[in-house]
Structures are given as structure tokens and as C-alpha cells.
Scaffold this motif. Structure first.
Motif, PDB file in Angstrom:
ATOM      1  N   ILE A 285      11.516  46.218  72.312  1.00 39.14           N
ATOM      2  CA  ILE A 285      10.378  46.295  71.390  1.00 39.14           C
ATOM      3  C   ILE A 285       9.668  47.638  71.506  1.00 39.14           C
ATOM      4  CG2 ILE A 285       8.126  45.291  70.830  1.00 39.14           C
ATOM      5  CD1 ILE A 285       9.280  42.580  71.681  1.00 39.14           C
ATOM      6  N   ALA A 286       9.465  48.107  72.740  1.00 42.41           N
ATOM      7  CA  ALA A 286       8.798  49.403  72.924  1.00 42.41           C
ATOM      8  C   ALA A 286       9.614  50.524  72.297  1.00 42.41           C
ATOM      9  CB  ALA A 286       8.586  49.665  74.417  1.00 42.41           C
ATOM     10  N   THR A 287      10.932  50.484  72.494  1.00 45.99           N
ATOM     11  CA  THR A 287      11.792  51.515  71.907  1.00 45.99           C
ATOM     12  C   THR A 287      11.699  51.503  70.388  1.00 45.99           C
ATOM     13  OG1 THR A 287      13.329  51.270  73.762  1.00 45.99           O
ATOM     14  CG2 THR A 287      14.153  52.382  71.795  1.00 45.99           C
ATOM     15  N   LYS A 288      11.690  50.311  69.810  1.00 46.35           N
ATOM     16  CA  LYS A 288      11.612  50.211  68.351  1.00 46.35           C
ATOM     17  C   LYS A 288      10.269  50.725  67.838  1.00 46.35           C
ATOM     18  CE  LYS A 288      12.946  47.108  64.611  1.00 46.35           C
ATOM     19  NZ  LYS A 288      13.562  45.802  64.279  1.00 46.35           N
ATOM     20  N   LEU A 289       9.193  50.447  68.556  1.00 50.08           N
ATOM     21  CA  LEU A 289       7.875  50.962  68.161  1.00 50.08           C
ATOM     22  C   LEU A 289       7.860  52.492  68.188  1.00 50.08           C
ATOM     23  CD1 LEU A 289       5.545  48.448  70.030  1.00 50.08           C
ATOM     24  CD2 LEU A 289       5.456  48.927  67.583  1.00 50.08           C
ATOM     25  N   VAL A 290       8.412  53.068  69.263  1.00 53.20           N
ATOM     26  CA  VAL A 290       8.449  54.529  69.374  1.00 53.20           C
ATOM     27  C   VAL A 290       9.286  55.129  68.249  1.00 53.20           C
ATOM     28  CG1 VAL A 290       9.186  56.480  70.797  1.00 53.20           C
ATOM     29  CG2 VAL A 290       8.053  54.521  71.863  1.00 53.20           C
ATOM     30  N   GLU A 291      10.443  54.548  67.979  1.00 54.08           N
ATOM     31  CA  GLU A 291      11.325  55.079  66.939  1.00 54.08           C
ATOM     32  C   GLU A 291      10.679  55.004  65.562  1.00 54.08           C
ATOM     33  OE1 GLU A 291      15.609  53.987  69.077  1.00 54.08           O
ATOM     34  OE2 GLU A 291      14.811  52.719  67.475  1.00 54.08           O
ATOM     35  N   LYS A 292      10.010  53.896  65.263  1.00 47.91           N
ATOM     36  CA  LYS A 292       9.337  53.768  63.971  1.00 47.91           C
ATOM     37  C   LYS A 292       8.202  54.784  63.841  1.00 47.91           C
ATOM     38  CE  LYS A 292      11.426  50.254  61.928  1.00 47.91           C
ATOM     39  NZ  LYS A 292      12.045  50.340  60.583  1.00 47.91           N
ATOM     40  N   LEU A 293       7.472  54.994  64.940  1.00 50.41           N
ATOM     41  CA  LEU A 293       6.382  55.963  64.904  1.00 50.41           C
ATOM     42  C   LEU A 293       6.928  57.377  64.744  1.00 50.41           C
ATOM     43  CD1 LEU A 293       3.421  56.612  65.035  1.00 50.41           C
ATOM     44  CD2 LEU A 293       3.528  56.522  67.520  1.00 50.41           C
ATOM     45  N   GLU A 294       8.008  57.687  65.441  1.00 47.41           N
ATOM     46  CA  GLU A 294       8.622  59.009  65.295  1.00 47.41           C
ATOM     47  C   GLU A 294       9.081  59.236  63.852  1.00 47.41           C
ATOM     48  OE1 GLU A 294      10.460  59.658  69.813  1.00 47.41           O
ATOM     49  OE2 GLU A 294      11.761  59.073  68.146  1.00 47.41           O
ATOM     50  N   GLY A 295       9.598  58.187  63.206  1.00 50.98           N
ATOM     51  CA  GLY A 295      10.001  58.314  61.808  1.00 50.98           C
ATOM     52  C   GLY A 295       8.837  58.661  60.917  1.00 50.98           C
ATOM     53  N   TRP A 296       7.702  58.019  61.153  1.00 47.25           N
ATOM     54  CA  TRP A 296       6.496  58.349  60.383  1.00 47.25           C
ATOM     55  C   TRP A 296       6.056  59.780  60.652  1.00 47.25           C
ATOM     56  CZ3 TRP A 296       1.607  59.791  62.067  1.00 47.25           C
ATOM     57  CH2 TRP A 296       0.596  59.816  61.101  1.00 47.25           C
ATOM     58  N   CYS A 297       6.103  60.199  61.916  1.00 48.21           N
ATOM     59  CA  CYS A 297       5.709  61.562  62.282  1.00 48.21           C
ATOM     60  C   CYS A 297       6.600  62.596  61.595  1.00 48.21           C
ATOM     61  CB  CYS A 297       5.778  61.737  63.795  1.00 48.21           C
ATOM     62  SG  CYS A 297       4.616  60.708  64.726  1.00 48.21           S
ATOM     63  N   THR A 298       7.903  62.367  61.620  1.00 47.48           N
ATOM     64  CA  THR A 298       8.841  63.300  60.983  1.00 47.48           C
ATOM     65  C   THR A 298       8.610  63.357  59.477  1.00 47.48           C
ATOM     66  OG1 THR A 298      10.488  62.818  62.684  1.00 47.48           O
ATOM     67  CG2 THR A 298      11.280  63.856  60.667  1.00 47.48           C
ATOM     68  N   LYS A 299       8.400  62.212  58.876  1.00 47.86           N
ATOM     69  CA  LYS A 299       8.155  62.140  57.428  1.00 47.86           C
ATOM     70  C   LYS A 299       6.908  62.923  57.051  1.00 47.86           C
ATOM     71  CE  LYS A 299       7.534  58.783  53.683  1.00 47.86           C
ATOM     72  NZ  LYS A 299       7.444  57.329  53.347  1.00 47.86           N
ATOM     73  N   ASN A 300       5.949  62.984  57.963  1.00 45.24           N
ATOM     74  CA  ASN A 300       4.690  63.675  57.689  1.00 45.24           C
ATOM     75  C   ASN A 300       4.667  65.101  58.251  1.00 45.24           C
ATOM     76  OD1 ASN A 300       2.477  61.734  56.410  1.00 45.24           O
ATOM     77  ND2 ASN A 300       3.822  60.520  57.720  1.00 45.24           N
ATOM     78  N   GLY A 301       5.847  65.630  58.576  1.00 42.16           N
ATOM     79  CA  GLY A 301       5.965  67.047  58.882  1.00 42.16           C
ATOM     80  C   GLY A 301       5.867  67.457  60.333  1.00 42.16           C
ATOM     81  N   ALA A 302       5.750  66.526  61.253  1.00 47.66           N
ATOM     82  CA  ALA A 302       5.653  66.894  62.672  1.00 47.66           C
ATOM     83  C   ALA A 302       6.989  67.433  63.176  1.00 47.66           C
ATOM     84  CB  ALA A 302       5.232  65.702  63.507  1.00 47.66           C
TER      85      ALA A 302
END
Length: 404
Positions: free
Chosen positions: A126-143
Motif C-alpha cells: 500500500i505504501a509503495t502504491k501511494l508513493v507511485e501515485k503521488l510521483e505520477g501526479w508530481c511528474t504530470k505537474n512538471g516536477a
């Protein structure tokens, strides 16, 4: 395939599809997230633990950034919330310069914090999935990069980020903590402390921290936040006539810092200490109140909800710089004395930052065990390709109080 422990020696397979990660919804999730975090804060029996009270606003710790998000993980037929994570995006200096210029090189950086997973639902990915989903949002927003902070003794957190999520250990700042006593500290009579207008503070900070790491491009927005209690400069009284603030030149000797009021966002509480420790700490406060002229270094009441002031943007120059910084920190301590809910003053600086030796602190309450881990997201431009692999490019790390 993941497995869930359902008895002492019995496991059942868990499909990743059973976990749904989505954006936090205050109306439906607030109570469940608060309960989850309350349960996750419980420390080991018989050992002291530091409990965080977000004061009824689970997203408060990232709200001060323009770009932020909070995700929750649902699990099971009841769609129970079993995990939570927060993230924000900011633009900061990398400690480098733009090619053939004197201008600092900025990079868009995501900060990950507040990861919690229910103790009954760990080791399910679950923690890994949370991190991966958050990273996807970060990448989508230009980080271009993401980083997180933890303690070097928090091996589960380090294993998650470095072994499963491909982060690397990056920086190791020191946290310096000064308890707030019942009495004010005396300031040197030959030192002048002035409060800088935000516009002047912005100009000076951009000049001072242009070679540092993690200095925020929106420093003007930061200094104008209501949680910022002001930016203060200390300088010798006899040098005031030689300094003209209108020219934005820096004095020959000075110290500067800003004060952030964290207690308006969250409060802390120490739990799990013995009755003897309670009594000993209370005794120091009683003595300090009875004989204040002795300046007894009393231990504040950490066993009820308390807040703290965070000192950031600390910098000193000149032959009197260290003495000026010590007095400036005393000034901040005295501000905290007048605030009944503020019981410590905290600063976080780079291990090699010269200002570290001038900041008053108690070694027993301070530590240098924080670890910042970083990861490159997607394809970064060439100038930043090796930032996550580089050694310290500057001894100065600017710690943004909004990250706390």
C-alpha cells in the motif's frame, strides 16, 4: 503477490486491485484520516513518542504551497481508508549556476511527506502504491525531482524509498532545538536588532542564498505568509551609520533569520515517559519560577500540546557574525517566551554550514540523524541530470518552513 497476515501462522493472498488510491475528500475522509493518523502515532510501549496534532485539518501541512495534493488509500469491501500521503511542488535552487551566467539554476521539485499506513495493513504494497501515485501526479505537474525526509533510524521508511522506490540518500541536515525557558535571555547592549520589511528581506535573501540548495523561488510569497512572524537582522550599533538599506548592500558584519509560527498549523506532545521524568521536568520549572534571577535552564512542559517557532534563512557574515547570530537567536527565544503555547525554538541547517556553531541549542534535544532522500522523475534537463548523484554542492541548505 502480496500476503495479509490473518492469524499467527496463516496468510491469504492480496490482489493489488483491492487497493484504490484517490485524492482526499474533506467531506467524506476527514474523520477516517484523523483516526488513521492517531493510531499511527502510537509509539512502542514503555518508550517516549512524539505525537502530532494537526488540529482538525489533515491537509494543513501542505496547504501553504500553491501546488499540493493529499491522497488516501482505500482497501477491502468496506473501502476503509488504510493509508495516506501528502505532496507539494515548489521551485528551488540546486546549488548550481545557469550556463555562463551568475544567475542560480532553479529546478521544479516535489516534496513527499506524511506517509501513513494502518499497522494492520502493512506489507501489502500500500505504501509503495501511494508513493507511485503521488510521483505520477508530481511528474504530470512538471516536477523533475522528488525528495523526502526521515530519520536514519527509521529503517522501514528508508527501505521503502531507497530499495523499492529507487530514491538515494542525498543530504543530512542537523536539527537544533532550544527549549523555551520561563525567563528572557539578556541581549548584548552594543547590538541592534531590526525587523526588515518583507521587500528588503526578499532582496537580501535572494543575494545571500543564490548559491545554496533548496532556496525557494517564491521567497516573496513565503515571507508574506501570516505564519511568518518577521525577518530580523542583528548588527553592531556602531555600524548602523555605515549601512544604507536602500542600496540593498550588506553590512560588513551582520546576522539574519526569519521566524515561522508552526503552532498555528499543528502541535506536538510527548507521550510515554515515566512519572519520574515528569516530576524532574516539573521541578526545573518550579525552581525557575521561584528564583528566576538564577536563570535555571528549565525544561518546558512537553507533555501537553505545544507549538514551536522555527528559525530559517539563518545566515551570518563578518568578524562579529557568530556573536550577532547568538543574540539574534536569543531574541527569537524571547519572542517565544511571550507566547504561552510555544515551548521550543528549532532550526535546521546543513552539517557544514558555519552558522550551525552559533545557534544556541541543547545537545540532548537536538540531532543530526535526519536523512533527505531524492529521486529523479522522468527526463530532467542536462543541467540537473546529476543533481541526485552529486556530492554537496553548497554547505548551505535552505530549509523551507512549509515543509515541516
Amino acid at each position: 503477490m502480496h500476503f495479509k497476515k490473518i492469524a499467527a501462522e496463516t496468510y491469504m493472498p492480496i490482489s493489488p486491485a483491492e487497493v484504490v488510491v484517490r485524492e482526499y475528500d474533506k467531506g467524506r475522509d476527514k474523520a477516517a484520516v484523523e483516526e488513521l493518523e492517531r493510531r499511527c502515532e502510537v509509539g512502542q510501549p514503555g518508550k517516549p513518542s512524539l505525537v502530532t496534532d494537526l488540529m482538525g485539518d489533515p491537509i494543513a501541512r501542505v496547504r501553504n504551497f500553491m501546488s499540493h495534493i493529499m491522497l488516501v488509500a482505500e482497501y477491502g469491501d468496506g473501502r476503509d481508508i488504510v493509508g495516506v500521503i501528502r505532496g507539494c511542488i515548489k521551485t528551488v535552487t540546486s546549488g548550481k549556476r545557469r550556463s555562463n551566467t551568475q544567475h542560480p539554476a532553479y529546478v521544479k521539485l516535489a516534496y513527499i511527506l506524511g506517509l501513513r499506513v494502518s499497522s494492520n495493513h502493512r506489507r501489502l504494497g500500500i505504501a509503495t502504491k501511494l508513493v507511485e501515485k503521488l510521483e505520477g501526479w508530481c511528474t504530470k505537474n512538471g516536477a523533475k525531482y522528488a525528495y523526502m525526509a526521515t530519520e536514519c533510524k527509521n529503517q522501514p521508511s528508508l527501505d521503502l524509498f531507497t530499495k523499492k522506490c529507487n530514491y538515494v540518500k542525498f543530504r543530512n541536515p542537523a536539527v537544533l532545538v532550544q527549549p523555551v525557558h520561563l525567563h528572557h535571555k539578556a541581549l548584548a547592549s552594543d547590538i541592534l536588532i531590526i525587523r526588515l520589511p518583507p521587500e528588503l528581506a526578499v532582496t537580501l535573501y535572494r543575494r545571500i542564498f543564490s548559491n545554496s540548495e533548496f532556496f525557494p523561488k517564491d521567497i516573496d510569497r513565503l515571507l508574506n505568509k501570516k505564519l511568518n512572524l518577521g525577518t530580523f537582522m542583528a548588527l553592531p550599533k556602531n555600524s548602523l551609520s555605515n549601512w544604507n538599506p536602500k542600496t540593498c548592500d550588506l553590512p560588513a558584519s551582520f546576522a539574519i533569520l526569519s521566524v515561522w509560527n508552526t503552532k498555528e498549523v499543528y502541535k506536538l506532545q510527548v507521550k510515554g515517559v515515566s512519572a519520574l521524568t515528569h516530576a524532574a521536568c516539573l521541578g526545573t520549572r518550579v525552581l525557575d519560577a521561584i528564583v528566576p534571577w538564577l536563570k535555571i535552564p528549565s525544561v518546558p512542559n512537553f507533555f501537553k500540546n505545544f507549538g514551536y517557532y522555527f528559525l530559517y534563512g539563518l545566515h551570518m557574515e563578518g568578524k562579529d557574525g557568530a556573536r550577532l547570530m547568538r543574540n539574534l537567536c536569543k531574541f527569537a527565544h524571547n519572542m517565544a517566551v511571550d507566547d504561552v503555547d510555544c515551548r521550543v525554538v528549532v532550526a535546521e541547517v546543513g552539517q557544514m554550514d558555519p552558522v550551525r556553531e552559533a545557534i544556541p541549542h541543547w545537545k540532548k534535544f537536538s540531532w543530526d540523524e535526519d536523512v533527505w532522500c531524492i529521486k529523479k522523475l522522468g527526463e530532467a534537463s542536462k543541467i540537473f541530470d546529476d543533481w541526485h548523484k552529486s556530492s554537496v554542492s553548497s554547505p548551505v541548505i535552505f530549509v523551507d518552513p512549509r515543509d515541516l
